[in-house]
Motif scaffolding. Sequence first.
Motif, PDB file in Angstrom:
ATOM      1  N   LEU A  11       0.848  -1.182   0.000  1.00 28.84           N
ATOM      2  CA  LEU A  11       0.000   0.000   0.000  1.00 28.84           C
ATOM      3  C   LEU A  11       0.887   1.236   0.000  1.00 28.84           C
ATOM      4  CD1 LEU A  11      -2.612   1.655   0.460  1.00 28.84           C
ATOM      5  CD2 LEU A  11      -2.243   1.251   2.928  1.00 28.84           C
ATOM      6  N   VAL A  12       0.685   2.117  -0.968  1.00 24.54           N
ATOM      7  CA  VAL A  12       1.415   3.378  -1.027  1.00 24.54           C
ATOM      8  C   VAL A  12       0.609   4.418  -0.255  1.00 24.54           C
ATOM      9  CG1 VAL A  12       2.354   5.172  -2.537  1.00 24.54           C
ATOM     10  CG2 VAL A  12       2.403   2.761  -3.262  1.00 24.54           C
ATOM     11  N   VAL A  13       1.209   4.948   0.801  1.00 26.95           N
ATOM     12  CA  VAL A  13       0.562   5.942   1.653  1.00 26.95           C
ATOM     13  C   VAL A  13       1.255   7.281   1.413  1.00 26.95           C
ATOM     14  CG1 VAL A  13       0.060   6.604   4.042  1.00 26.95           C
ATOM     15  CG2 VAL A  13       0.093   4.184   3.400  1.00 26.95           C
ATOM     16  N   ASP A  14       0.479   8.289   1.000  1.00 26.54           N
ATOM     17  CA  ASP A  14       1.095   9.600   0.794  1.00 26.54           C
ATOM     18  C   ASP A  14       0.336  10.714   1.489  1.00 26.54           C
ATOM     19  OD1 ASP A  14      -1.089  10.237  -0.819  1.00 26.54           O
ATOM     20  OD2 ASP A  14      -0.017   9.901  -2.679  1.00 26.54           O
ATOM     21  N   GLY A  15      -0.691  10.360   2.243  1.00 25.68           N
ATOM     22  CA  GLY A  15      -1.438  11.355   2.998  1.00 25.68           C
ATOM     23  C   GLY A  15      -2.580  12.001   2.239  1.00 25.68           C
ATOM     24  N   SER A  16      -2.714  11.729   0.961  1.00 24.89           N
ATOM     25  CA  SER A  16      -3.819  12.295   0.190  1.00 24.89           C
ATOM     26  C   SER A  16      -5.109  11.542   0.515  1.00 24.89           C
ATOM     27  CB  SER A  16      -3.527  12.193  -1.312  1.00 24.89           C
ATOM     28  OG  SER A  16      -3.510  10.839  -1.715  1.00 24.89           O
ATOM     29  N   GLU A  17      -6.241  12.171   0.231  1.00 27.68           N
ATOM     30  CA  GLU A  17      -7.534  11.506   0.444  1.00 27.68           C
ATOM     31  C   GLU A  17      -7.620  10.204  -0.359  1.00 27.68           C
ATOM     32  OE1 GLU A  17     -10.911  10.562   2.207  1.00 27.68           O
ATOM     33  OE2 GLU A  17      -9.718  12.300   2.764  1.00 27.68           O
ATOM     34  N   PRO A  18      -7.169  10.187  -1.628  1.00 26.38           N
ATOM     35  CA  PRO A  18      -7.203   8.907  -2.354  1.00 26.38           C
ATOM     36  C   PRO A  18      -6.327   7.824  -1.707  1.00 26.38           C
ATOM     37  CG  PRO A  18      -7.025  10.722  -3.907  1.00 26.38           C
ATOM     38  CD  PRO A  18      -6.843  11.306  -2.530  1.00 26.38           C
ATOM     39  N   SER A  19      -5.216   8.207  -1.076  1.00 29.36           N
ATOM     40  CA  SER A  19      -4.389   7.173  -0.447  1.00 29.36           C
ATOM     41  C   SER A  19      -5.046   6.635   0.819  1.00 29.36           C
ATOM     42  CB  SER A  19      -2.962   7.659  -0.181  1.00 29.36           C
ATOM     43  OG  SER A  19      -2.822   8.293   1.055  1.00 29.36           O
ATOM     44  N   ILE A  20      -5.865   7.448   1.475  1.00 33.33           N
ATOM     45  CA  ILE A  20      -6.635   6.967   2.625  1.00 33.33           C
ATOM     46  C   ILE A  20      -7.681   5.966   2.148  1.00 33.33           C
ATOM     47  CG2 ILE A  20      -8.208   7.653   4.491  1.00 33.33           C
ATOM     48  CD1 ILE A  20      -5.193   8.478   4.804  1.00 33.33           C
ATOM     49  N   ALA A  21      -8.345   6.274   1.033  1.00 35.80           N
ATOM     50  CA  ALA A  21      -9.293   5.323   0.437  1.00 35.80           C
ATOM     51  C   ALA A  21      -8.569   4.044   0.037  1.00 35.80           C
ATOM     52  CB  ALA A  21      -9.984   5.955  -0.773  1.00 35.80           C
ATOM     53  N   ALA A  22      -7.358   4.188  -0.502  1.00 30.46           N
ATOM     54  CA  ALA A  22      -6.569   3.018  -0.893  1.00 30.46           C
ATOM     55  C   ALA A  22      -6.217   2.173   0.328  1.00 30.46           C
ATOM     56  CB  ALA A  22      -5.310   3.463  -1.636  1.00 30.46           C
ATOM     57  N   ALA A  23      -5.970   2.818   1.466  1.00 24.84           N
ATOM     58  CA  ALA A  23      -5.661   2.077   2.696  1.00 24.84           C
ATOM     59  C   ALA A  23      -6.841   1.190   3.093  1.00 24.84           C
ATOM     60  CB  ALA A  23      -5.305   3.050   3.823  1.00 24.84           C
ATOM     61  N   ARG A  24      -8.026   1.765   3.054  1.00 31.62           N
ATOM     62  CA  ARG A  24      -9.225   0.978   3.392  1.00 31.62           C
ATOM     63  C   ARG A  24      -9.395  -0.179   2.395  1.00 31.62           C
ATOM     64  NH1 ARG A  24     -11.739   6.232   3.344  1.00 31.62           N
ATOM     65  NH2 ARG A  24     -11.230   7.228   5.292  1.00 31.62           N
ATOM     66  N   VAL A 117      -1.097  -1.244  -4.282  1.00 26.72           N
ATOM     67  CA  VAL A 117      -2.350  -0.490  -4.219  1.00 26.72           C
ATOM     68  C   VAL A 117      -2.006   0.984  -4.033  1.00 26.72           C
ATOM     69  CG1 VAL A 117      -4.520  -0.136  -2.980  1.00 26.72           C
ATOM     70  CG2 VAL A 117      -3.606  -2.450  -3.249  1.00 26.72           C
ATOM     71  N   LEU A 118      -2.537   1.802  -4.938  1.00 27.16           N
ATOM     72  CA  LEU A 118      -2.264   3.242  -4.980  1.00 27.16           C
ATOM     73  C   LEU A 118      -3.575   4.014  -4.975  1.00 27.16           C
ATOM     74  CD1 LEU A 118       0.087   4.062  -8.019  1.00 27.16           C
ATOM     75  CD2 LEU A 118       0.444   4.773  -5.697  1.00 27.16           C
ATOM     76  N   GLY A 119      -3.576   5.171  -4.333  1.00 23.86           N
ATOM     77  CA  GLY A 119      -4.716   6.075  -4.452  1.00 23.86           C
ATOM     78  C   GLY A 119      -4.709   6.715  -5.825  1.00 23.86           C
ATOM     79  N   GLY A 120      -5.879   6.970  -6.371  1.00 27.32           N
ATOM     80  CA  GLY A 120      -6.002   7.558  -7.708  1.00 27.32           C
ATOM     81  C   GLY A 120      -5.622   9.026  -7.744  1.00 27.32           C
ATOM     82  N   TRP A 121      -5.539   9.566  -8.929  1.00 28.20           N
ATOM     83  CA  TRP A 121      -5.218  10.969  -9.145  1.00 28.20           C
ATOM     84  C   TRP A 121      -5.846  11.397 -10.453  1.00 28.20           C
ATOM     85  CZ3 TRP A 121      -2.069   6.881  -9.809  1.00 28.20           C
ATOM     86  CH2 TRP A 121      -1.471   6.715 -11.063  1.00 28.20           C
ATOM     87  N   LYS A 150     -10.038   4.609  -6.802  1.00 25.08           N
ATOM     88  CA  LYS A 150     -10.626   5.913  -7.105  1.00 25.08           C
ATOM     89  C   LYS A 150     -11.848   6.215  -6.260  1.00 25.08           C
ATOM     90  CE  LYS A 150      -9.550   6.973 -11.649  1.00 25.08           C
ATOM     91  NZ  LYS A 150     -10.063   7.160 -12.975  1.00 25.08           N
ATOM     92  N   ASP A 151     -12.580   5.205  -5.858  1.00 28.06           N
ATOM     93  CA  ASP A 151     -13.845   5.402  -5.154  1.00 28.06           C
ATOM     94  C   ASP A 151     -13.682   5.060  -3.682  1.00 28.06           C
ATOM     95  OD1 ASP A 151     -16.418   5.412  -4.154  1.00 28.06           O
ATOM     96  OD2 ASP A 151     -17.275   4.262  -5.798  1.00 28.06           O
ATOM     97  N   ALA A 152     -13.715   6.066  -2.841  1.00 30.68           N
ATOM     98  CA  ALA A 152     -13.500   5.860  -1.411  1.00 30.68           C
ATOM     99  C   ALA A 152     -14.616   5.044  -0.762  1.00 30.68           C
ATOM    100  CB  ALA A 152     -13.393   7.209  -0.700  1.00 30.68           C
ATOM    101  N   LYS A 153     -15.763   4.940  -1.384  1.00 34.18           N
ATOM    102  CA  LYS A 153     -16.905   4.259  -0.776  1.00 34.18           C
ATOM    103  C   LYS A 153     -17.052   2.815  -1.222  1.00 34.18           C
ATOM    104  CE  LYS A 153     -19.322   8.581  -0.437  1.00 34.18           C
ATOM    105  NZ  LYS A 153     -19.381   9.589  -1.419  1.00 34.18           N
ATOM    106  N   LYS A 154     -16.289   2.398  -2.189  1.00 34.03           N
ATOM    107  CA  LYS A 154     -16.478   1.065  -2.759  1.00 34.03           C
ATOM    108  C   LYS A 154     -15.413   0.112  -2.218  1.00 34.03           C
ATOM    109  CE  LYS A 154     -17.780  -0.775  -7.192  1.00 34.03           C
ATOM    110  NZ  LYS A 154     -17.925  -0.463  -8.595  1.00 34.03           N
TER     111      LYS A 154
END
Length: 160
Positions: A11-24, A117-121, A150-154
């Motif tokens: 999991l790539v964590v960078d502090g962005s909202e998409p990376s938080i979704a990626a963490a979940r 796993v990466l958060g989208g941009w 890309k989708d924090a809710k899915k």
Amino acid sequence: MSDNLFAKILLVVDGSEPSIAAARYAVDLAVQSGGHVVAVYVVDTATMEYLMQMRIFVRDEREEFERDLGQTGDRYLEYVRTIGRNNGIAVETVKDKGTFHQRILTVARERGVDVIVLGGWRRSVMSKDAMSVERQLVLDESDWPVIIVKDAKKPAGGRR
């Protein structure tokens, strides 16, 4: 690669909202696959060095900024550990320094991961955002499958 398709999830964590979704998403994927998560936060010192060369930062500012980013990384990595623990998933954390995409791919290689796993941009901000460029380089240079969240809710698997 192990018998389990996603035994080790980077999991790539960078502090962005998409990376938080990626963490979940990564934790959910680990729950479904019986795997574990390796969460990586990289303090991008290469970009800071460039900013110093361009005289945007002076050395003291760079050192303070690097320290602040390191502390921010600790908080985000602790967050990932917490959601892992709350879901019964082992989370290994790695905080590193260097060129973002190179360090991510090095950790992937060293840990023998199965997927990244990466958060989208958004491509529309990519030319203005150094982190977007670095994320794209992870995608372009990866030898592993890369899941872009890309989708924090899915949740993983597409179930709600």
